[in-house]
Each structure stands twice: as C-alpha cells, then as structure tokens.
Design a protein around this motif. Structure first.
Motif, PDB file in Angstrom:
ATOM      1  N   PRO A   1      44.737  35.016  44.664  1.00  0.00           N
ATOM      2  CA  PRO A   1      44.146  36.214  44.819  1.00  0.00           C
ATOM      3  C   PRO A   1      45.334  37.542  44.810  1.00  0.00           C
ATOM      4  N   LEU A   2      45.322  37.948  43.598  1.00  0.00           N
ATOM      5  CA  LEU A   2      46.056  39.214  43.816  1.00  0.00           C
ATOM      6  C   LEU A   2      46.105  40.640  43.010  1.00  0.00           C
ATOM      7  N   GLY A   3      46.415  41.654  43.354  1.00  0.00           N
ATOM      8  CA  GLY A   3      45.800  42.830  42.737  1.00  0.00           C
ATOM      9  C   GLY A   3      45.899  43.613  43.580  1.00  0.00           C
ATOM     10  N   THR A   4      44.847  45.048  43.383  1.00  0.00           N
ATOM     11  CA  THR A   4      43.659  45.260  44.303  1.00  0.00           C
ATOM     12  C   THR A   4      42.811  44.962  44.874  1.00  0.00           C
ATOM     13  N   ASP A   5      43.173  45.293  46.548  1.00  0.00           N
ATOM     14  CA  ASP A   5      40.820  44.766  46.997  1.00  0.00           C
ATOM     15  C   ASP A   5      40.674  45.665  47.184  1.00  0.00           C
ATOM     16  N   GLN A   6      39.038  45.426  47.334  1.00  0.00           N
ATOM     17  CA  GLN A   6      38.244  45.810  47.656  1.00  0.00           C
ATOM     18  C   GLN A   6      37.581  46.727  45.869  1.00  0.00           C
ATOM     19  N   LEU A   7      38.151  45.885  44.762  1.00  0.00           N
ATOM     20  CA  LEU A   7      38.237  46.336  43.498  1.00  0.00           C
ATOM     21  C   LEU A   7      36.273  46.140  42.712  1.00  0.00           C
ATOM     22  N   CYS A   8      35.955  47.045  42.647  1.00  0.00           N
ATOM     23  CA  CYS A   8      34.117  47.004  41.516  1.00  0.00           C
ATOM     24  C   CYS A   8      34.383  46.260  40.666  1.00  0.00           C
ATOM     25  N   PHE A   9      35.417  46.217  40.238  1.00  0.00           N
ATOM     26  CA  PHE A   9      35.707  45.374  38.745  1.00  0.00           C
ATOM     27  C   PHE A   9      35.286  44.285  39.354  1.00  0.00           C
ATOM     28  N   SER A  10      35.857  43.252  39.861  1.00  0.00           N
ATOM     29  CA  SER A  10      36.020  42.306  40.317  1.00  0.00           C
ATOM     30  C   SER A  10      34.292  41.832  41.065  1.00  0.00           C
ATOM     31  N   ALA A  11      33.696  42.389  42.453  1.00  0.00           N
ATOM     32  CA  ALA A  11      32.696  42.650  42.306  1.00  0.00           C
ATOM     33  C   ALA A  11      31.462  42.342  42.000  1.00  0.00           C
TER      34      ALA A  11
END
Length: 373
Positions: free
Chosen positions: A355-365
């Motif tokens: 799991p990489l990149g920015t945390d807490q991303l609305c994209f992924s949620a």
C-alpha cells in the motif's frame, strides 16, 4: 466495519469549500480537486449519503466560482487560489465537474442550482469543444493532461473522450437539450468506431494507423498523430463498460482473468503492460513528475493498482450482469485492507501488493464504496 471506515475518511475530508482529496496535509492533496470531489460525490449519491452529497454541492460551487474565462474548470482550488494544472492543463477536471454537477442536480432535483450554474456548464462544454482542435468530434489531451498526469498517454485519449460522452449525455438530460443529446450520440459512435477493430465502413480518424492497429479484447488507450497506443487503460475501459459502450464482454472479462493469472491477484494494474527502463516509452516517463519520480515498474500509473478505478470497473461489470469478477476484486481489496492497514492508501504496487502513496485518500475510500454498491 470497513464501509464505516471508508465513510469516515471522506467525512474527515469535507471542508467548508467542499470535499478535499485527502485530509492529509501532504503535497497538494488537502484541496478541492475537481475529479476527486466529483467522483467522491457521485459515490455519495449512489450510497444515498446526505453528508457526502452536501459536500458535493459545496465542491461544485467552489469550482464554478473559479471557472476560467474560456470555460475551463480548475484542477483544484485551495482557499482563493485556483490551479488549472502546472506543466499542462487537466482536461478531465472540466469534464468531471460537468458530470458531477449534473448528477447532483438530477439526484436532488435542485432547480435553483440548475439555473444558477447553467451558464457555467455550457461554458465548460464550449471549452471542451475548442479542445478538439480539428472540429472532428474527439477531444485532444496533451501529455500529462488528465488524472494520469505523470504517465505517457496523450492525444485522443479513451478515458477523456468517454468522460466527455458522459458529460454531454448528463447535460442533455438535465437541460432537455436535443443538440447535446445528438453530440453525445455522435461522440459515443466516434469512440466505438475508432478505439477498437470493428466492421464499420465509416471513415476512421487516422486510417493508416487504424489499419496497422491490432485487435484487442478492450478499447485502445489513445490515438495520436503517430499512431495508436494499444495498451490497456483500466479507467477508460471501466467507464466505457459502465456507460454501455459496445464491447465483447466475454472477451473483455476473459482478458481480466488473464491479468489475474499473470499478476496472481485481483488488484489489477491501471495501465498494462508495465513500462520498464529500456522500453521506448521510458523516456516519456522519467522526467514527467512534479515532486518525485513515482513511476517505477508496477508503481503509481506505471502498472500500479488504484482502488478508485477498480471501483468503477466493479460497478460497470455488475451493471452489465457480470458479478463474479467484482466479487473477487472486493474480496481481494478487503483482504488487503485487513492485512496491510485500513488507511485507504492511494494505490498498491502490483508486484508486491504494497500500500503506497497518500493516506486517507477519498479516491480509495470511494473506490471501496463503489465496489459495495
């Protein structure tokens, strides 16, 4: 439990200006991005979640307030500062805004907003028309001109043109505009005629390149003056499936099964095949970044797996009556969230599933929520 955690990620990112890409203060993510806020808002509509829907309305108004003179919608807004792109402009920002605004108006039956932003929507559509450059119907995007801003696709890009069809279709319905409906139908026909091998005898955009292109079980990623980029663009194809484009769905799902066999998991790559040092396209990758180079093989846009677009893929496949693969993707993502942390990271590497990149991303949620609809 995971659904609630996904919702909390989005709730924490809703500000007075709208839905931020992430609540994390990293790079430029704590801004109202057009594509991120619109996709998150549409997920909220599908979930019937009023908190997210209200955030979507704020995002629509914030972005409309900063619309450029030519009709272009900002890529993102931070305070009173708007960005339309750094190295190049972002074509998909304007398109996603039209789509999201129309989805909101249609869902909420908000006639006040419908009338307030009508001129903004038509100005944005006019801007898209100028980006054809040759008045032949397909939108032209520069290198780095959409969400995959550090990748190699450019020209008549599948993803951007499928989005434009969606925007035209939505605006035609909201404003009962028969001219826009005709444009939408013509755009869909152009894409189906030019991004796959077919039996149509209609003139192709680039006859020479079309004759040389090879048949694939999906729609090609892009067309440029120097020919076709025949790689698999998961985002563009996922949206085409969702929006009912003509495609051999049995061949397409078989291709997805082949990707699963090759990578040995269901976190499918957003672009395929992966580009390696020494490949001809590597030179297009190695200098195309703003903060740091992220496109190592199997990472970021270069074969990384993005939950947001897997979410759209799942939604599209289920709409077409194919439930098996969406269930496998959802199961795989839930397993990873449980095993490797539920911080809804930006993407996963497809070689090691990191799991990489920015945390807490609305994209992924939002991608997770789309998988569960």
């Amino acid at each position: 439990m995971l659904k609630q955690q996904a919702l909390e990620v989005i709730y924490q990112s809703i500000s007075e200006q709208g839905i931020l890409a992430s609540s994390e203060q990293r790079d430029n993510y704590a801004r109202v991005w057009s594509r991120d806020s619109m996709m998150t808002g549409i997920a909220g509509i599908l979930m019937q979640n009023q908190t997210i829907i209200d955030g979507l309305e704020k995002s629509i108004l914030t972005l409309a307030k900063h619309q450029a003179e030519n009709g272009q919608i900002p890529s993102n807004v931070y305070g009173e500062k708007a960005s339309y792109g750094t190295l190049v402009g972002r074509t998909d920002a304007t398109i996603w805004w039209i789509i999201g605004a129309c989805e909101y108006i249609e869902h909420c039956k908000n006639d006040s907003l419908k009338n307030t932003i009508q001129h903004n929507i038509y100005n944005a559509l006019s801007c898209l028309k100028t980006w054809e450059f040759n008045q032949r119907g397909l939108l032209y995007s520069p290198l780095g001109g959409n969400w995959a801003d550090e990748y190699v696709t450019s020209g008549y890009v599948l993803y951007d043109n499928v989005l434009r069809y969606w925007a035209l279709k939505n605006a035609a319905k909201v404003y009962d505009d028969s001219d826009l409906a005709m444009q939408a139908a013509a755009t869909k026909k152009l894409i189906e005629n030019n991004f796959r091998k077919n039996s149509s005898h209609e003139t192709k955009y680039h006859e020479t390149a079309y004759q040389k292109a090879t048949e694939k079980p999906y729609l090609w990623a892009s067309l440029n003056a120097n020919g076709y980029d025949e790689r698999f663009d998961l985002a563009g194809n996922a949206l085409a499936v969702l929006l009912g484009f003509e495609l051999d769905m049995d061949a397409f799902t078989h291709f997805l099964e082949q990707l699963n066999s090759e990578f040995k998991h269901w976190m499918l790559p957003v672009f395929y095949p992966v580009i390696f040092p020494g490949d001809s396209d590597w030179k297009l990758l190695e200098n195309n970044y703003s903060y740091q180079f992220k496109n190592e093989p199997y990472h970021f846009h270069n074969g990384g797996s993005w939950p947001i677009y897997l979410g759209w893929l799942c939604l599209g496949l289920k709409k077409r009556g194919f439930d098996e693969i969406p269930n496998k993707i959802l199961s795989q993502y839930e397993q990873l969230l449980e095993e490797k942390g539920t911080r809804f990271k930006e993407y996963y590497s497809t070689d090691q599933l990191l799991p990489l990149g920015t945390d807490q991303l609305c994209f992924s949620a939002s991608g997770y929520l789309l998988m569960t609809v």
